[in-house]
Every structure is written in structure tokens, then in C-alpha cells.
Scaffold this motif. Structure first.
Motif, short mmCIF file in Angstrom:
data_model
loop_
_atom_site.label_atom_id
_atom_site.label_comp_id
_atom_site.label_asym_id
_atom_site.label_seq_id
_atom_site.Cartn_x
_atom_site.Cartn_y
_atom_site.Cartn_z
N ALA A 5 38.97 49.95 43.70
CA ALA A 5 39.27 48.59 44.17
C ALA A 5 39.72 47.73 43.00
O ALA A 5 39.24 47.88 41.87
N HIS A 6 40.63 46.81 43.28
CA HIS A 6 41.26 45.96 42.28
C HIS A 6 41.06 44.51 42.72
O HIS A 6 41.54 44.12 43.79
N VAL A 7 40.34 43.72 41.92
CA VAL A 7 39.96 42.35 42.30
C VAL A 7 40.40 41.35 41.25
O VAL A 7 40.24 41.58 40.05
N LEU A 8 40.92 40.21 41.71
CA LEU A 8 41.31 39.11 40.83
C LEU A 8 40.30 37.99 40.94
O LEU A 8 39.96 37.56 42.04
N VAL A 9 39.83 37.50 39.78
CA VAL A 9 38.97 36.32 39.71
C VAL A 9 39.67 35.29 38.82
O VAL A 9 39.65 35.41 37.60
N PRO A 10 40.32 34.29 39.42
CA PRO A 10 40.96 33.24 38.63
C PRO A 10 39.91 32.26 38.10
O PRO A 10 39.00 31.86 38.86
N LEU A 11 40.03 31.87 36.85
CA LEU A 11 39.10 30.91 36.25
C LEU A 11 39.84 29.63 35.88
O LEU A 11 40.91 29.68 35.28
N ALA A 12 39.21 28.50 36.20
CA ALA A 12 39.76 27.19 35.84
C ALA A 12 38.69 26.40 35.12
O ALA A 12 37.49 26.59 35.36
N GLU A 13 39.11 25.52 34.24
CA GLU A 13 38.17 24.62 33.56
C GLU A 13 37.26 23.97 34.59
O GLU A 13 37.72 23.54 35.64
N VAL B 209 43.33 37.89 30.96
CA VAL B 209 44.77 37.61 30.95
C VAL B 209 45.01 36.20 31.48
O VAL B 209 44.09 35.55 31.98
N THR B 210 46.26 35.77 31.42
CA THR B 210 46.62 34.52 32.10
C THR B 210 47.03 34.84 33.53
O THR B 210 47.43 35.97 33.84
N LEU B 211 46.95 33.85 34.39
CA LEU B 211 47.35 34.04 35.78
C LEU B 211 48.81 34.46 35.87
O LEU B 211 49.16 35.33 36.68
N ASP B 212 49.67 33.89 35.04
CA ASP B 212 51.09 34.25 35.07
C ASP B 212 51.31 35.75 34.84
O ASP B 212 52.24 36.33 35.41
N VAL C 79 49.63 38.18 35.97
CA VAL C 79 49.25 39.04 37.11
C VAL C 79 49.81 38.55 38.44
O VAL C 79 49.45 39.08 39.49
N LEU C 80 50.70 37.57 38.40
CA LEU C 80 51.22 37.00 39.65
C LEU C 80 51.89 38.00 40.56
O LEU C 80 51.85 37.86 41.79
N GLU C 81 52.49 39.03 40.02
CA GLU C 81 53.22 40.00 40.84
C GLU C 81 52.37 41.21 41.22
O GLU C 81 52.84 42.07 41.95
N GLN C 82 51.13 41.26 40.75
CA GLN C 82 50.25 42.39 41.08
C GLN C 82 49.65 42.22 42.46
O GLN C 82 49.51 41.12 42.96
N SER C 83 49.25 43.34 43.04
CA SER C 83 48.53 43.33 44.31
C SER C 83 47.05 43.55 44.02
O SER C 83 46.69 44.34 43.14
N PHE C 84 46.22 42.87 44.79
CA PHE C 84 44.77 42.98 44.63
C PHE C 84 44.15 43.25 45.99
O PHE C 84 44.62 42.75 47.01
N ASP C 85 43.07 44.00 46.00
CA ASP C 85 42.34 44.24 47.23
C ASP C 85 41.57 42.99 47.66
O ASP C 85 41.31 42.80 48.84
N LEU D 189 49.35 32.92 45.93
CA LEU D 189 48.61 34.18 45.87
C LEU D 189 47.70 34.34 47.09
O LEU D 189 47.64 35.42 47.69
N LEU D 190 47.00 33.27 47.45
CA LEU D 190 46.08 33.34 48.59
C LEU D 190 46.83 33.58 49.90
O LEU D 190 46.40 34.39 50.73
#
Length: 188
Positions: free
Chosen positions: A2-10, A53-56, A58-64, A87-88
Motif C-alpha cells: 500500500a502507498h499512502v500520502l500524508v501532506p504536512l502543513a505548518e 519530499v515536497t508536495l510538488d 508527488v503530485l503526479e503519483q497515485s496513492f491508495d 489531489l483529493l
């Protein structure tokens, strides 16, 4: 895997972010932590988190699954970022999981992804969301959308995410060594 993205913001809630990242990685899930911008992210209580990494990048990647940590400041920054909305929406359009905890379900609402769904959040953050069926439970799973209430529900949230991606057995294997109390905690 499984491949998961967790975006972090200040201003993100560090307890939620770290709990999700940690438990998913304990389950051998490939977790990509992406900052909205270059460099470290200062969380809501001053803890400094270093994204992979930066969000930019991974923008074109697919995530589960995409998982949004809460924290009022972090959620506001995620909500204001058009890349997150894109992305959402792409994630939802392709039938993959989206998850948010604490204040972050408001990001899902702003992206138009919660109408007609059963949801939860930190109290008050979905008061303006139209068409949601609000529940006051720790974790709500409605189809491919998962929401949770806040820092105190972060373990339950992360374990539910593991169960959705890998099955209940995997979630139980991650949970067992955590030594969670079986009975209600007594304060002394």
C-alpha cells in the motif's frame, strides 16, 4: 504494498501526524510525507517535522490513500492549497481512500467530498458543512472516506486505516505490541 500520502502543513497537529505515519509504517505501508513547501514543518505545539519530499514532487503519483492530519492551523493551510483539493478530488474520482482527522475533515468538505456522508471531526469544524450526517464517534468509515475526532482518537484512526488497507489481522498485529489498556484508564 500500500502507498499512502500524508501532506504536512505548518500548524498541523503533531500527535495525529506522527501517530498515523508511525503506525502505518509499522504495518509496512509505504508512507510518503510531503510538505506543502520546502523544508521542515513546525507543528501546532512547536514540534518540528521533516517531510520526505515536497508536495510538488508527488503530485503526479497515485496513492491508495491520502491522510490529512488535523490541527486548526494546518487544516486551514491544507484547505487553502488548490493542489490538495485537486489531489483529493482525483483520489475520490478514482475510488481510492481519503482520510482526515480533527480539523482536517473541513478540507474534505471544502473540496466537495462530504455531502451525504456520515462523518466526524473535532467539534465545530464541520458546523458549516452542508449535507453531512455528523456522528460523535471516534472514527467514521463511510465508503472510501474515513474521518476521526482528534488527538485522542489518533490510534484508533490509524489502526482503522491499516485495517482498510491490509485487513484486520494486520491492524491487530500492529496494535498488540502497543499495549493499549483493555480497561478504562484510572487517573491517580
Amino acid at each position: 504494498m500500500a502507498h499512502v500520502l500524508v501532506p504536512l502543513a505548518e500548524g498541523c497537529e503533531e500527535l495525529e501526524a506522527v501517530t498515523v505515519i508511525d503506525l502505518l509504517r509499522r504495518a509496512s505501508i509505504d508512507v510518503v510525507v510531503a510538505g506543502l513547501a520546502e523544508g521542515a514543518v513546525k507543528a501546532s505545539r512547536g514540534v518540528v517535522l521533516v517531510p520526505d519530499v515536497t508536495l510538488d514532487a508527488v503530485l503526479e503519483q497515485s496513492f491508495d490513500m491520502i491522510v490529512l492530519p488535523g490541527g486548526a492551523g494546518g487544516a486551514a493551510r491544507l484547505e487553502a492549497d488548490t493542489r490538495i483539493h485537486q489531489l483529493l478530488r482525483r483520489q475520490a474520482d478514482t475510488g481510492r481512500y481519503i482520510a482526515a482527522i480533527c480539523a482536517a475533515p473541513k478540507v474534505l468538505a471544502a473540496a466537495g467530498l462530504l455531502a451525504g456522508r456520515r462523518v466526524t471531526s473535532f467539534p465545530g469544524f464541520l458546523d458549516q458543512a452542508e449535507g453531512v450526517n455528523y456522528e460523535m464517534t471516534a472514527v467514521v468509515v463511510d465508503g472510501r472516506v474515513v474521518t476521526s475526532r482528534g488527538p485522542g482518537t489518533a490510534l484508533d484512526f490509524a489502526l482503522n486505516l491499516i485495517a482498510l488497507l491490509l485487513g484486520e489481522r494486520a491492524a491487530r498485529e500492529v496494535e498488540a505490541p502497543l499495549q493499549r489498556p483493555i480497561e478504562q484508564l484510572q487517573y491517580r
